[in-house]
Write an enzyme that holds these catalytic residues in place. Structure first.
Site, mmCIF file in Angstrom:
data_model
loop_
_atom_site.group_PDB
_atom_site.id
_atom_site.type_symbol
_atom_site.label_atom_id
_atom_site.label_comp_id
_atom_site.label_asym_id
_atom_site.label_seq_id
_atom_site.Cartn_x
_atom_site.Cartn_y
_atom_site.Cartn_z
ATOM 1 N N SER A 85 0.829 -1.213 0.000
ATOM 2 C CA SER A 85 0.000 0.000 0.000
ATOM 3 C C SER A 85 0.861 1.260 0.000
ATOM 4 O O SER A 85 0.625 2.188 -0.785
ATOM 5 C CB SER A 85 -0.966 -0.002 1.183
ATOM 6 O OG SER A 85 -0.290 -0.237 2.388
ATOM 7 N N HIS A 93 5.522 -12.572 7.796
ATOM 8 C CA HIS A 93 5.737 -11.191 7.366
ATOM 9 C C HIS A 93 6.915 -11.145 6.411
ATOM 10 O O HIS A 93 7.855 -11.932 6.551
ATOM 11 C CB HIS A 93 6.013 -10.267 8.562
ATOM 12 C CG HIS A 93 5.791 -8.829 8.224
ATOM 13 N ND1 HIS A 93 6.780 -8.040 7.693
ATOM 14 C CD2 HIS A 93 4.682 -8.058 8.291
ATOM 15 C CE1 HIS A 93 6.282 -6.835 7.465
ATOM 16 N NE2 HIS A 93 5.015 -6.820 7.813
ATOM 17 N N ASP A 146 -2.517 -8.332 11.640
ATOM 18 C CA ASP A 146 -3.855 -8.745 11.220
ATOM 19 C C ASP A 146 -4.428 -9.899 12.041
ATOM 20 O O ASP A 146 -5.632 -10.143 11.995
ATOM 21 C CB ASP A 146 -3.828 -9.142 9.741
ATOM 22 C CG ASP A 146 -3.593 -7.937 8.858
ATOM 23 O OD1 ASP A 146 -4.127 -6.871 9.185
ATOM 24 O OD2 ASP A 146 -2.866 -8.056 7.865
#
Ligand SMILES: CC(C)(COP(=O)(O)OP(=O)(O)OC[C@H]1O[C@@H](n2cnc3c(N)ncnc32)[C@H](O)[C@@H]1OP(=O)(O)O)[C@@H](O)C(=O)NCCC(=O)NCCS
Length: 441
Positions: A240, A317, A372
């Site tokens: 993002s 990750h 998350d």
């Protein structure tokens, strides 16, 4: 000029000579090497982006302007009556690098209020979309349609000196940030609460006003503040942030850039993972008839998911190699406010059983939970059970970091981004030269 903008101008003028000197005197100094593995591996680990807003250490996690998450939450001024800091004060920190006073944070809150009016056509666009459109698509479209109001485009077309590009970018970025909470809450109430939007209350801070417009009572205001701060920035290379930076590097205005940022966040390997976590847990709950599984039963669910070729959402990750401190902060919140919640018990169990399984399977480089894995449970507890919506909350938070980055990109005159690509045949040729035997087999 607002106090924040004045302060930013001072900071920019003081910073520019550092970037100029680096380019002039040290432009040829090597920053690292790029291997074939890195080129084929999504540019993982290639050091080619610069940001001073946040830095992600693989072992320690994120630092915002040099502060760890616990330090950030402790040092920023708190909203009266709440446990969490002003989001507005956090923005001041991200943008200027200085800790704000309470008065500074309130000044930014005032600036947001003056900019917060969402144009009617945004609501018209949202209402024209089929009601079952994903809320991330709605958010992206709402942001994109405001592009017509870009101050940057107007000033650019009038003729804008390079050193001044940051100024109208700041105007657009602040307008967008001020409006995003209302747009997000409007999408939520329109889609999931029988089309009953709640008008903003500008006597409240950003987090308080968001909770009010969502129609959720305290301490959801603190949940919103915490959530927006934790999700704001994770240095520049994540999808993002990078999408926002890349699009803005073409001198596209922040509306184009923020819409692209939202589109990247909507992928299941990135922001959408938080809705995937809840979906996965509820699937397990259904199979368990609503009771808490034993460790052995939970282990089996994890193995079954892996063996069916799926990832365990909320774990792993690309950069971090330990439990995400954003996860820990939310876990601490759950331990304090909802320790007996059934879904939290599932999340807690996953926290214990999943990392050793991922380690044993030996594929994921990081077996630990990320942000998350924990965020959906808090939303669910406070009645936000439409998990399609969770990534919208992430997007409102992420916009804070992306906007600060784009303002600074313009201030420091970062050029259009253009990495070089090669062909597979070129890689094979290089590989043959480097390892003649290995390349042939
Ligand atoms: C976040 C994520 C996309 C990082 O991707 P990455 O940098 O490529 O991760 P790795 O280098 O550790 O991946 C190596 C392998 O481990 C697997 N792996 C990584 N995380 C995994 C997980 N949570 N469950 C199962 N397998 C996983 C990858 O799919 C990959 O498998 P492959 O070699 O068969 O393609 C990845 O860990 C993932 O898909 N996690 C689940 C989704 C998620 O939580 N996303 C939110 C991130 S904030």
């Amino acid at each position: 000029m607002s106090k924040l903008k004045e302060k930013l101008q001072e900071k920019i003028e003081a910073w520019r000579p550092r970037t100029t000197a680096l380019l002039k005197k040290a432009g040829d100094v090597k920053l690292g090497d790029v291997t074939i593995g890195m080129a084929l591996g999504g540019a993982r680990g290639v050091k080619c982006l610069v940001t001073d807003i946040s830095y992600l250490d693989p072992q320690e996690g994120i630092r915002f302007r040099g502060f760890t998450i616990p330090e950030t939450l402790e040092k920023l001024p708190k909203v009266p009556g709440g446990e969490m800091p002003y989001v507005e004060g956090f923005l001041y920190l991200l943008l200027t690098g200085d800790l704000p006073t309470k008065a500074d944070a309130e000044e930014v809150a005032k600036e947001f209020k003056a900019r917060a009016r969402v144009p009617q056509y945004v609501f018209d666009v949202l209402r024209a979309m089929p009601r079952d459109t994903h809320p991330m698509t709605m958010l992206s479209a709402a942001i994109l349609c405001m592009q017509r109001d870009s101050v940057y485009v107007r000033r650019y077309n009038e003729g804008l000196g390079k050193n001044d590009h940051w100024d109208p970018t700041y105007e657009d970025a602040m307008n967008l940030l001020a409006r995003l909470p209302e747009i997000g809450a409007y999408i939520f109430r329109m889609k999931y609460r029988a089309d009953t939007p709640i008008a903003p209350d500008f006597n409240l801070d950003l987090g308080g006003n968001f909770a009010h417009m969502m129609g959720v009572a305290k301490p959801y205001d603190d949940v919103a503040r915490l959530y927006f701060i934790l999700h704001s920035d994770h240095e520049s290379g994540n999808v993002s942030a990078h999408a926002g930076h890349l699009v803005a590097s073409a001198l596209s205005d922040v509306y184009y850039a923020a819409s692209a940022m939202i589109n990247g966040l909507a992928g299941p390997l990135h922001g959408l993972a938080n809705q995937e976590v809840l979906r996965w847990i509820q699937d397990v709950m259904e199979k368990m008839g609503g009771k808490v599984p034993t460790e052995e039963e939970m282990k089996k669910f994890v193995w079954d998911t892996l063996e069916s070729g799926q990832v365990i959402p909320g774990f792993g990750h690309a950069v971090l190699r330990k439990t995400d401190p954003r996860y820990m902060e939310q876990r601490n919140f759950c331990l304090k406010h909802l320790p007996d919640d059934l879904i939290f018990k599932y999340v807690d169990l996953l926290f214990r059983v999943t990392p050793p399984i991922l380690e044993k399977q030996g594929k994921a480089k990081n077996p630990w939970p990320n942000v998350d894995a924990q965020s959906g449970v808090i939303q669910w507890y406070y009645g936000i059970r439409e998990y399609d919506f969770y990534t919208v909350l992430f997007g409102i938070g992420r916009a804070l970091g992306v906007m600060c980055n784009i303002i600074w990109d313009r201030a420091l005159g970062y050029p259009i981004e253009r990495p070089k690509s090669v062909t597979t045949a070129m890689l094979e040729e290089l590989a043959a030269k480097a390892q003649p035997t290995a390349a042939k087999t």
